[in-house]
Scaffold this motif. Structure first.
Motif, PDB file in Angstrom:
ATOM      1  N   UNK A 225     -14.019 -38.643 -20.182  1.00 17.33           N
ATOM      2  CA  UNK A 225     -14.410 -39.414 -19.001  1.00 17.33           C
ATOM      3  C   UNK A 225     -13.294 -39.325 -17.956  1.00 17.33           C
ATOM      4  N   UNK A 226     -13.656 -38.917 -16.738  1.00 18.31           N
ATOM      5  CA  UNK A 226     -12.687 -38.869 -15.649  1.00 18.31           C
ATOM      6  C   UNK A 226     -12.546 -40.248 -15.024  1.00 18.31           C
ATOM      7  N   UNK A 227     -11.336 -40.624 -14.708  1.00 24.14           N
ATOM      8  CA  UNK A 227     -11.051 -41.947 -14.167  1.00 24.14           C
ATOM      9  C   UNK A 227      -9.943 -41.846 -13.138  1.00 24.14           C
ATOM     10  N   UNK A 228      -9.778 -42.917 -12.396  1.00 18.51           N
ATOM     11  CA  UNK A 228      -8.619 -43.014 -11.506  1.00 18.51           C
ATOM     12  C   UNK A 228      -8.164 -44.466 -11.460  1.00 18.51           C
ATOM     13  N   UNK A 229      -6.904 -44.659 -11.169  1.00 17.34           N
ATOM     14  CA  UNK A 229      -6.360 -46.002 -11.073  1.00 17.34           C
ATOM     15  C   UNK A 229      -6.546 -46.490  -9.648  1.00 17.34           C
ATOM     16  N   UNK A 230      -7.470 -47.444  -9.468  1.00 17.07           N
ATOM     17  CA  UNK A 230      -7.783 -47.950  -8.134  1.00 17.07           C
ATOM     18  C   UNK A 230      -6.611 -48.738  -7.553  1.00 17.07           C
ATOM     19  N   UNK A 231      -5.950 -49.512  -8.402  1.00 16.07           N
ATOM     20  CA  UNK A 231      -4.734 -50.237  -8.018  1.00 16.07           C
ATOM     21  C   UNK A 231      -3.987 -50.592  -9.297  1.00 16.07           C
ATOM     22  N   UNK A 232      -3.009 -51.450  -9.205  1.00 17.69           N
ATOM     23  CA  UNK A 232      -2.128 -51.717 -10.331  1.00 17.69           C
ATOM     24  C   UNK A 232      -2.866 -52.251 -11.553  1.00 17.69           C
ATOM     25  N   UNK A 240     -19.972 -38.721 -11.152  1.00 20.02           N
ATOM     26  CA  UNK A 240     -21.351 -38.817 -11.633  1.00 20.02           C
ATOM     27  C   UNK A 240     -21.472 -38.494 -13.123  1.00 20.02           C
ATOM     28  N   UNK A 241     -20.863 -37.403 -13.555  1.00 23.63           N
ATOM     29  CA  UNK A 241     -20.967 -37.012 -14.965  1.00 23.63           C
ATOM     30  C   UNK A 241     -20.316 -38.040 -15.884  1.00 23.63           C
ATOM     31  N   UNK A 242     -19.202 -38.603 -15.428  1.00 22.66           N
ATOM     32  CA  UNK A 242     -18.498 -39.589 -16.244  1.00 22.66           C
ATOM     33  C   UNK A 242     -19.269 -40.904 -16.309  1.00 22.66           C
ATOM     34  N   UNK A 243     -19.872 -41.306 -15.194  1.00 19.40           N
ATOM     35  CA  UNK A 243     -20.707 -42.503 -15.194  1.00 19.40           C
ATOM     36  C   UNK A 243     -21.899 -42.311 -16.131  1.00 19.40           C
TER      37      UNK A 243
END
Length: 254
Positions: A225-232, A240-243
């Motif tokens: 699953x691809x993710x990113x850190x929106x904030x701390x 889309x694929x990860x969702x």
């Protein structure tokens, strides 16, 4: 089986100020065993934890690993372990009334992990505390300790890491069901010279503990699953694929 002298030597190191983790590394004895010896040194005395997979001289994993992985995620998010005056511990998971299915899933997992103990629900304003008393919650959840989770180190024992690697989606689902959500975001795009509204689903996981955030993202990496850190304190999953993967294995709260 460790003899009485071995147990006393390990406890003597703890009494000298060494941490259980340090004593474990020095002696090769698990922290859970050392913790259990602090309340019962005599291997033949009463209170033998025959019903606890972690307290025996040959520790084993919980019999319901998927339920355990899910409950571990719930505990790290919205759970706490407290002790009573009789030396019995109770695990409490706070579940919002808005999610009756989640409450049932939590109670079911707790019962599978401790089949010999009664699971009950205590109504509070806006939530239910799913609760179970047992002497062995600190053995099963060695992350228990004084203070708030985000103010101390949270790491998994090797045996817990193995369970999470084998049951990653159950662990992720527990974390999302505790401190996560599935939402519909929107933005605007310029299409054919006109700005139009565009909606898309997204998962968020929020926690104050950098360690718990790291456990979450490490497990997301494990399942692709691809993710990113929106904030701390927020992790976002929006590709889309990860969702789609999250929808297939986790889904929104219910």
């Amino acid at each position: 089986m460790y003899d009485l002298d071995t147990r006393k030597r390990a406890l003597a190191l703890v009494a000298q100020g060494f941490s259980k983790n340090s004593v474990s590394k020095q002696t090769g004895i698990s922290r859970a065993a050392i913790r259990s010896w602090q309340t019962r040194t005599d291997p033949h005395g009463r209170g033998c934890a025959a019903d606890c997979p972690r307290c025996s001289d040959m520790p084993s994993d919980p019999e319901a690993p998927a339920a355990y992985a899910y409950l571990l995620g719930l505990y790290l998010g919205d759970g706490c372990i407290s002790s009573s005056k009789r030396g019995v511990y109770f695990l409490r998971i706070a579940c919002a009334d808005s999610w009756p299915g989640l409450i049932d899933s939590c109670a079911e997992a707790m019962q599978l992990v401790r089949p010999g103990n009664k699971v009950f629900r205590v109504q509070r304003q806006g939530c239910q505390n799913v609760t179970c008393y047992s002497k062995h919650w600190p053995c099963l959840f060695p992350q228990h300790g004084p203070g708030k989770k985000h103010e101390r180190t949270i790491s998994l024992e090797p045996w817990q890491q193995q369970i999470v690697r084998a049951q990653p989606w159950d662990f992720i689902r527990g974390l999302i069901h505790s401190d996560g959500c599935r939402v519909t975001n929107w933005t605007t795009r310029l299409i054919g010279g006109q700005r139009k509204r565009y909606e898309y689903p997204r998962y968020f996981f929020t926690n104050l503990s950098a360690d718990i955030l790291g456990l979450f993202t490490d497990t997301l990496d494990l399942v692709g699953v691809q993710w990113r850190q929106a904030n701390k304190r927020n992790i976002s999953v929006a590709r889309r694929a990860s969702v789609a993967l999250m929808d297939a294995h986790v889904g929104p709260k219910y």
